[in-house]
Design a protein around this motif. Structure first.
Motif, PDB file in Angstrom:
ATOM      1  N   TYR A 141       0.838  -1.200   0.000  1.00 24.00           N
ATOM      2  CA  TYR A 141       0.000   0.000   0.000  1.00 24.00           C
ATOM      3  C   TYR A 141       0.872   1.248   0.000  1.00 24.00           C
ATOM      4  O   TYR A 141       0.831   2.071   0.908  1.00 24.00           O
ATOM      5  N   SER A 186      -1.552   2.847  -6.647  1.00 23.64           N
ATOM      6  CA  SER A 186      -2.433   3.637  -7.500  1.00 23.64           C
ATOM      7  C   SER A 186      -2.637   3.035  -8.890  1.00 23.64           C
ATOM      8  O   SER A 186      -3.758   2.854  -9.342  1.00 23.64           O
ATOM      9  N   MET A 211      -4.766  -0.099  -8.993  1.00 23.31           N
ATOM     10  CA  MET A 211      -6.203   0.142  -8.840  1.00 23.31           C
ATOM     11  C   MET A 211      -6.820   0.686 -10.123  1.00 23.31           C
ATOM     12  O   MET A 211      -7.962   0.371 -10.456  1.00 23.31           O
ATOM     13  N   VAL A 235      -4.532   7.358  -6.791  1.00 20.62           N
ATOM     14  CA  VAL A 235      -5.195   6.735  -5.643  1.00 20.62           C
ATOM     15  C   VAL A 235      -4.308   6.959  -4.424  1.00 20.62           C
ATOM     16  O   VAL A 235      -3.145   6.574  -4.411  1.00 20.62           O
ATOM     17  N   CYS A 244      -5.678   6.722  -0.898  1.00 20.16           N
ATOM     18  CA  CYS A 244      -6.123   5.967   0.281  1.00 20.16           C
ATOM     19  C   CYS A 244      -6.942   4.768  -0.166  1.00 20.16           C
ATOM     20  O   CYS A 244      -7.757   4.871  -1.093  1.00 20.16           O
ATOM     21  N   ASP A 245      -6.748   3.643   0.499  1.00 18.95           N
ATOM     22  CA  ASP A 245      -7.666   2.531   0.307  1.00 18.95           C
ATOM     23  C   ASP A 245      -8.750   2.604   1.379  1.00 18.95           C
ATOM     24  O   ASP A 245      -8.663   3.392   2.318  1.00 18.95           O
ATOM     25  N   CYS A 246      -9.789   1.794   1.219  1.00 22.17           N
ATOM     26  CA  CYS A 246     -10.956   1.864   2.093  1.00 22.17           C
ATOM     27  C   CYS A 246     -11.295   0.482   2.642  1.00 22.17           C
ATOM     28  O   CYS A 246     -10.796  -0.536   2.136  1.00 22.17           O
ATOM     29  N   GLY A 251     -11.063  -2.621  -1.875  1.00 20.32           N
ATOM     30  CA  GLY A 251     -10.951  -2.362  -3.305  1.00 20.32           C
ATOM     31  C   GLY A 251     -12.188  -1.801  -3.957  1.00 20.32           C
ATOM     32  O   GLY A 251     -12.125  -1.319  -5.088  1.00 20.32           O
ATOM     33  N   VAL A 302     -12.277   3.897  -3.192  1.00 23.54           N
ATOM     34  CA  VAL A 302     -10.964   4.469  -2.879  1.00 23.54           C
ATOM     35  C   VAL A 302     -11.099   5.983  -2.766  1.00 23.54           C
ATOM     36  O   VAL A 302     -12.104   6.570  -3.162  1.00 23.54           O
TER      37      VAL A 302
END
Length: 460
Positions: free
Chosen positions: A233, A241, A244, A256, A258-260, A264, A267
């Motif tokens: 990450y 980024s 994704m 991208v 931040c991830d959530c 997947g 974002v």
């Protein structure tokens, strides 16, 4: 078109043989085409996601479709997935006028109206931003985060260190990452990463004005990607980024960041559409679950970071659970569910059995929703068994249309919404398992699986 042929086409539709429908209907000469054949052809194109082609054919029968609510509904559906929301809302509004009370129409009318308003706001906002930049205004410039702010910003955990945190970036690394991504990173982001290069903040929620797949009034992040390539990450890591954008299909509008928690399915991105690759990007949420819907969050990265709030701000889990438990214990059944239950023989107190299963679901999840878990699948089974017991000549389309009127939009004993894909996925799985069989377009449980569902209900 002869009814026998319409029945055959509907049977192919039930079997999801859309290309077969298209290939057959395209062999019909222009002279032989009629309202039914063109409508079914357009429906098949819609089901394949070829919405422009579908609209082309719907337009051919627009005069004849003026008083047909289904024509307006199907046109609205295609427009919705083309993100032409204002036109979509108009089509669903007309469908609702011609056939009031249809829950699918009402749902899409509400959604398309909301999205049309949001689309107008976004267009205006981007226009103003571009205009301000054209006049030389800029929010660019180095912004330092104070030591006091940073003292409580990051979470200290092994997971954060292993998955996100890299060595502090050098100027050479920053330059190479920017070249690889194709965008100049915000100075406030670089400043934060020079204090700690990626990690999980203590505050992981950000308020929103518009609902998303995560919540009505906020989004959540799992972590902030650092500048680097080694950690999964990190901006150029194996889950970073470009991954994704390339693998998950996120729009190529920036980086991208931040991830959530959805792993997947949504974002947070730096959005360079208004500012260009060297400007100060806005921060947006992108929702894969809602056809990559973009929701504006903040004018810049600094504003986003300083706007993060703690989970406690939105923790209504206990109240939500109590409300859900009260609903399943005392809520009045929908007219359709009452009707189906009244016709049941062989299972004592079927209404109470349903409430018992739904209580278990609320206890486990903290809310009243059916998804892809074991208890939800039992409730899908129960609803299908109830419905086909009373209406044995049910096709797949008919059941999918009837489903929301049982519990999903059931009023007091209802969920207020649902994800249609969960139902169609369940139908596909039960069919693949051989538990649902189809004969001339009619679907039903096998006798042995019906007995299994009855047994599960009896012991509930």
């Amino acid at each position: 078109m002869e009814q026998k042929l319409i029945d055959q086409l509907n049977e192919w539709h039930e079997s999801d043989e859309q290309q077969r429908i298209i290939d057959f209907l395209l062999t019909i000469s222009d002279e032989e085409q009629d309202y039914d054949s063109i409508s079914l052809l357009a429906r098949a194109y819609t089901n394949m996601g070829l919405y422009e082609e579908a609209l082309y054919h719907f337009d051919k029968i627009s005069e004849a479709g003026k008083q047909d609510s289904l024509w307006h509904y199907r046109v609205g559906f295609a427009l919705y997935y083309l993100k032409r929301y204002e036109e979509s809302a108009q089509a669903f509004s007309r469908a609702d006028q011609l056939d009031p009370g249809d829950q699918y129409t009402e749902y899409f009318l509400t959604r398309s109206s909301q999205k049309a308003e949001k689309q107008k706001r976004e267009k205006l906002r981007l226009s103003k931003k571009k205009a301000s930049m054209a006049h030389g205004e800029s929010v660019n410039g180095k912004v330092l985060f104070s030591d006091m702010f940073l003292a409580n910003f990051w979470e200290e955990s092994e997971y954060a260190r292993e998955s996100y945190q890299s060595e502090l970036p050098t100027d050479e690394l920053i330059d190479s990452i920017e070249k690889e991504l194709g965008y100049k990173l915000p100075s406030s982001y670089i400043d934060l990463m020079k204090q700690r290069n990626g990690g999980v903040p203590n505050n992981t929620n950000f308020p929103t004005k518009d609902p998303t797949s995560w919540a009505e009034d906020h989004i959540a992040i799992t972590g902030i990607m650092g500048i680097g390539r080694k950690k999964s990450y990190s901006l150029c890591g194996d889950l970073g980024s470009q991954f994704m954008i390339d693998e998950w299909g996120y729009p190529d509008i920036g980086v991208v960041i931040c991830d959530c928690p959805s792993a997947g399915h949504d974002v947070v991105m730096l959005d360079y559409r208004a500012c260009g690759i060297d400007g100060e990007p806005e921060v947006v949420h992108v929702d894969q679950e809602d056809d990559y819907e973009i929701t504006f969050l903040a004018d810049n990265f600094e504003e986003f970071i300083k706007g993060l709030v703690n989970d406690e701000e939105y923790d209504t889990s206990e109240e939500d659970k109590e409300e859900a438990l009260d609903k399943v214990a005392h809520g009045k059944f929908s007219p359709l569910l009452e009707e189906l239950c009244s016709r049941v023989t062989g299972v004592d107190q079927v209404e109470q059995k349903i409430r018992t299963i739904c209580t278990q679901i609320c206890e486990e999840k903290g809310n009243f929703s059916f998804q892809a878990d074991e208890l939800s699948y039992l409730m899908y089974d129960v609803q299908f068994w109830l419905y086909t017991k009373s209406y044995p000549d049910t096709s797949r389309d008919q059941y999918v249309a009837a489903y929301p009127k049982i519990i999903a939009f059931g009023g007091e004993f209802g969920q207020g919404g649902y994800a249609p894909s969960f139902i169609t996925d369940w139908l596909d799985i039960r069919k693949k398992e051989g538990r649902i069989i189809q004969d001339h377009g009619i679907i039903r449980f096998t006798d042995s699986y019906s007995a299994e569902v009855i047994n599960k209900l009896q012991i509930a």
